[in-house]
Design a protein around this motif. Sequence first.
Motif, mmCIF file in Angstrom:
data_model
loop_
_atom_site.group_PDB
_atom_site.id
_atom_site.type_symbol
_atom_site.label_atom_id
_atom_site.label_comp_id
_atom_site.label_asym_id
_atom_site.label_seq_id
_atom_site.Cartn_x
_atom_site.Cartn_y
_atom_site.Cartn_z
ATOM 1 N N GLN A 1 -4.039 49.322 17.424
ATOM 2 C CA GLN A 1 -5.392 49.698 17.841
ATOM 3 C C GLN A 1 -5.920 48.946 19.060
ATOM 4 O OE1 GLN A 1 -6.892 52.139 16.373
ATOM 5 N NE2 GLN A 1 -5.506 52.378 14.654
ATOM 6 N N GLY A 2 -5.311 47.789 19.391
ATOM 7 C CA GLY A 2 -5.882 46.954 20.459
ATOM 8 C C GLY A 2 -7.186 46.338 19.994
ATOM 9 N N GLY A 3 -8.025 45.927 20.917
ATOM 10 C CA GLY A 3 -9.327 45.353 20.581
ATOM 11 C C GLY A 3 -9.222 43.934 20.070
ATOM 12 N N ALA A 4 -10.208 43.537 19.264
ATOM 13 C CA ALA A 4 -10.258 42.184 18.696
ATOM 14 C C ALA A 4 -10.127 42.289 17.191
ATOM 15 C CB ALA A 4 -11.583 41.522 19.064
ATOM 16 N N TRP A 5 -9.310 41.416 16.622
ATOM 17 C CA TRP A 5 -9.059 41.457 15.173
ATOM 18 C C TRP A 5 -9.344 40.101 14.551
ATOM 19 C CZ3 TRP A 5 -6.774 45.421 11.985
ATOM 20 C CH2 TRP A 5 -6.637 46.644 12.658
ATOM 21 N N VAL A 6 -10.033 40.131 13.401
ATOM 22 C CA VAL A 6 -10.253 38.880 12.657
ATOM 23 C C VAL A 6 -9.873 39.113 11.196
ATOM 24 C CG1 VAL A 6 -12.179 38.249 14.172
ATOM 25 C CG2 VAL A 6 -12.674 39.349 11.998
ATOM 26 N N ALA A 7 -9.491 38.026 10.529
ATOM 27 C CA ALA A 7 -9.153 38.110 9.108
ATOM 28 C C ALA A 7 -10.442 38.033 8.296
ATOM 29 C CB ALA A 7 -8.219 36.977 8.729
ATOM 30 N N LEU A 8 -10.519 38.813 7.224
ATOM 31 C CA LEU A 8 -11.723 38.866 6.381
ATOM 32 C C LEU A 8 -11.407 38.551 4.931
ATOM 33 C CD1 LEU A 8 -13.651 42.157 7.259
ATOM 34 C CD2 LEU A 8 -14.170 39.821 7.999
ATOM 35 N N GLN A 9 -12.360 37.905 4.298
ATOM 36 C CA GLN A 9 -12.235 37.640 2.870
ATOM 37 C C GLN A 9 -13.617 37.702 2.237
ATOM 38 O OE1 GLN A 9 -11.460 33.539 1.699
ATOM 39 N NE2 GLN A 9 -9.934 34.275 0.265
ATOM 40 N N GLU A 10 -13.696 38.318 1.070
ATOM 41 C CA GLU A 10 -14.989 38.379 0.388
ATOM 42 C C GLU A 10 -15.305 37.010 -0.215
ATOM 43 O OE1 GLU A 10 -15.463 42.006 -1.706
ATOM 44 O OE2 GLU A 10 -17.137 41.218 -2.880
ATOM 45 N N VAL A 11 -16.521 36.539 -0.005
ATOM 46 C CA VAL A 11 -16.906 35.242 -0.579
ATOM 47 C C VAL A 11 -18.133 35.420 -1.473
ATOM 48 C CG1 VAL A 11 -15.970 33.860 1.332
ATOM 49 C CG2 VAL A 11 -18.363 34.636 1.438
ATOM 50 N N ALA A 12 -18.396 34.412 -2.294
ATOM 51 C CA ALA A 12 -19.555 34.456 -3.182
ATOM 52 C C ALA A 12 -20.835 34.410 -2.347
ATOM 53 C CB ALA A 12 -19.510 33.255 -4.122
ATOM 54 N N ALA A 13 -21.903 35.033 -2.879
ATOM 55 C CA ALA A 13 -23.174 35.088 -2.153
ATOM 56 C C ALA A 13 -23.632 33.692 -1.724
ATOM 57 C CB ALA A 13 -24.234 35.757 -3.013
ATOM 58 N N GLU A 14 -23.448 32.704 -2.601
ATOM 59 C CA GLU A 14 -23.943 31.359 -2.255
ATOM 60 C C GLU A 14 -23.135 30.697 -1.136
ATOM 61 O OE1 GLU A 14 -22.824 32.226 -5.318
ATOM 62 O OE2 GLU A 14 -21.665 30.616 -6.261
ATOM 63 N N ASP A 15 -22.008 31.320 -0.749
ATOM 64 C CA ASP A 15 -21.189 30.722 0.316
ATOM 65 C C ASP A 15 -21.343 31.404 1.677
ATOM 66 O OD1 ASP A 15 -20.085 28.736 -1.268
ATOM 67 O OD2 ASP A 15 -18.491 30.051 -1.996
ATOM 68 N N VAL A 16 -22.074 32.516 1.738
ATOM 69 C CA VAL A 16 -22.107 33.257 3.010
ATOM 70 C C VAL A 16 -22.669 32.410 4.159
ATOM 71 C CG1 VAL A 16 -22.215 35.588 2.005
ATOM 72 C CG2 VAL A 16 -24.325 34.401 2.568
ATOM 73 N N HIS A 17 -23.535 31.454 3.854
ATOM 74 C CA HIS A 17 -24.152 30.646 4.920
ATOM 75 C C HIS A 17 -23.150 29.699 5.593
ATOM 76 C CE1 HIS A 17 -24.158 27.808 1.567
ATOM 77 N NE2 HIS A 17 -24.245 26.862 2.474
ATOM 78 N N ARG A 18 -21.920 29.652 5.077
ATOM 79 C CA ARG A 18 -20.910 28.762 5.678
ATOM 80 C C ARG A 18 -19.970 29.492 6.635
ATOM 81 N NH1 ARG A 18 -17.767 26.947 0.816
ATOM 82 N NH2 ARG A 18 -16.456 26.113 2.465
ATOM 83 N N TYR A 19 -20.141 30.828 6.751
ATOM 84 C CA TYR A 19 -19.141 31.621 7.477
ATOM 85 C C TYR A 19 -19.744 32.553 8.523
ATOM 86 C CZ TYR A 19 -16.020 30.278 3.659
ATOM 87 O OH TYR A 19 -15.271 29.573 2.759
ATOM 88 N N GLY A 20 -18.845 33.096 9.357
ATOM 89 C CA GLY A 20 -19.187 34.261 10.157
ATOM 90 C C GLY A 20 -19.100 35.434 9.189
ATOM 91 N N ILE A 21 -20.109 36.294 9.157
ATOM 92 C CA ILE A 21 -20.125 37.405 8.200
ATOM 93 C C ILE A 21 -20.124 38.732 8.964
ATOM 94 C CG2 ILE A 21 -21.470 38.535 6.352
ATOM 95 C CD1 ILE A 21 -20.283 35.881 5.411
ATOM 96 N N MET A 22 -19.278 39.643 8.513
ATOM 97 C CA MET A 22 -19.126 40.911 9.219
ATOM 98 C C MET A 22 -19.647 42.076 8.381
ATOM 99 S SD MET A 22 -15.600 42.645 10.616
ATOM 100 C CE MET A 22 -15.306 41.677 12.075
ATOM 101 N N ALA A 23 -20.369 42.975 9.027
ATOM 102 C CA ALA A 23 -20.720 44.245 8.397
ATOM 103 C C ALA A 23 -19.640 45.225 8.822
ATOM 104 C CB ALA A 23 -22.080 44.710 8.907
ATOM 105 N N VAL A 24 -19.082 45.973 7.872
ATOM 106 C CA VAL A 24 -18.022 46.898 8.256
ATOM 107 C C VAL A 24 -18.452 48.332 8.045
ATOM 108 C CG1 VAL A 24 -16.164 45.264 7.787
ATOM 109 C CG2 VAL A 24 -16.859 46.852 5.989
ATOM 110 N N ASP A 25 -17.843 49.189 8.827
ATOM 111 C CA ASP A 25 -18.093 50.608 8.710
ATOM 112 C C ASP A 25 -17.005 51.180 7.813
ATOM 113 O OD1 ASP A 25 -18.619 53.233 9.037
ATOM 114 O OD2 ASP A 25 -19.054 53.058 11.184
ATOM 115 N N GLU A 26 -17.351 51.400 6.534
ATOM 116 C CA GLU A 26 -16.356 51.829 5.530
ATOM 117 C C GLU A 26 -15.647 53.130 5.938
ATOM 118 O OE1 GLU A 26 -15.467 50.439 2.543
ATOM 119 O OE2 GLU A 26 -16.907 48.787 2.469
ATOM 120 N N ASP A 27 -16.329 53.951 6.711
ATOM 121 C CA ASP A 27 -15.724 55.226 7.096
ATOM 122 C C ASP A 27 -14.752 55.081 8.249
ATOM 123 O OD1 ASP A 27 -17.248 56.415 5.190
ATOM 124 O OD2 ASP A 27 -18.898 56.849 6.579
ATOM 125 N N LYS A 28 -14.805 53.932 8.898
ATOM 126 C CA LYS A 28 -13.922 53.768 10.060
ATOM 127 C C LYS A 28 -12.799 52.799 9.732
ATOM 128 C CE LYS A 28 -16.875 55.045 13.854
ATOM 129 N NZ LYS A 28 -17.749 54.563 14.880
#
Length: 286
Positions: free
Chosen positions: A159-186
């Motif tokens: 696909q090219g572009g920029a790629w990052v690795a993602l992992q689901e984390v607990a709600a109380e941990d989101v403030h420690r990370y970069g958080i991504m919103a994803v487009d489930e349809d894409k």
Amino acid sequence: MTVSLKTAIFPMAGRASRLMPLTKAVNKALLPIYDKPLLHWALNEARACGIERFVFVVNEGDRSPVDYVRTDENLLAYFRNKKDQPQAEAMVDFLQDLSFFERRATLVAQKTPKGLGDAVLCAADYVEGMPFAVILVDDFIYSAKEGCLQQLQRGWQTQGGAWVALQEVAAEDVHRYGIMAVDEDKREQGNDKAIGYRAAGIVEKPSVAAAPSRLAVVGRYILPFEIMGLLRQTQVGAGGEVQLTDALAAYRQEGGALYGLPFTGRRFDCGCLDGWREANRALGGQ
Ligand code: G1P
């Protein structure tokens, strides 16, 4: 034509305060996981992708990553003459293998601790205008089959572009990370099921209330060279630091394709004592 990935940047500067006193005199990248330093696991992961330049961004005066990859002729001679010692042969192989990294290693100093974005920018001159990988060594990712970076590479090659690795984390941990919103349809399918999600937004260390999802960026990135230009324009962000996440957000806003890949493998946060201990326990039991 397939563009190959030549360079990996290893941001290794900083204080590692969460691991004190272990890291008082030792770069955290050299802490052991089972039978080798964290750094060596990361180097192997990069090498498996065909990467042939390893750029270490360190605190001024820290030579530990290049010292580590030095073959050391004296040590090599020592083990060659110690045929009777168990492990001697394995050590000869190990030292000879290090020469692969030694010949391709570059050290860059990050003069002031201005954040991950700044650390990556410090390596800009060494990526030769090409796409590059970033590996955060203390995000240790164990995968019995294929390394995390290689999984990203398969998506990126298609696909090219920029790629990052993602992992689901607990709600109380989101403030420690970069958080991504994803487009489930894409969902974009790279070769052989490397399925990445097209990002609909990305934000560094949001509060739970402001977080667009619980999908956290973990320390593997494959990025186009233009990220370096965007980093130059990036203002100080979360935590008073120049954030790589903010440059990725700008890239997306300018129309760049940013993908997140929920990878296969187990990730340990070795930037803190609990994560590092857990990784050693998990691998020790293999
Ligand atoms: C960095 C990045 C963050 C990412 C994290 C992964 O944060 O800025 O976006 O989610 O690594 O470990 P740091 O851990 O340096 O605060």
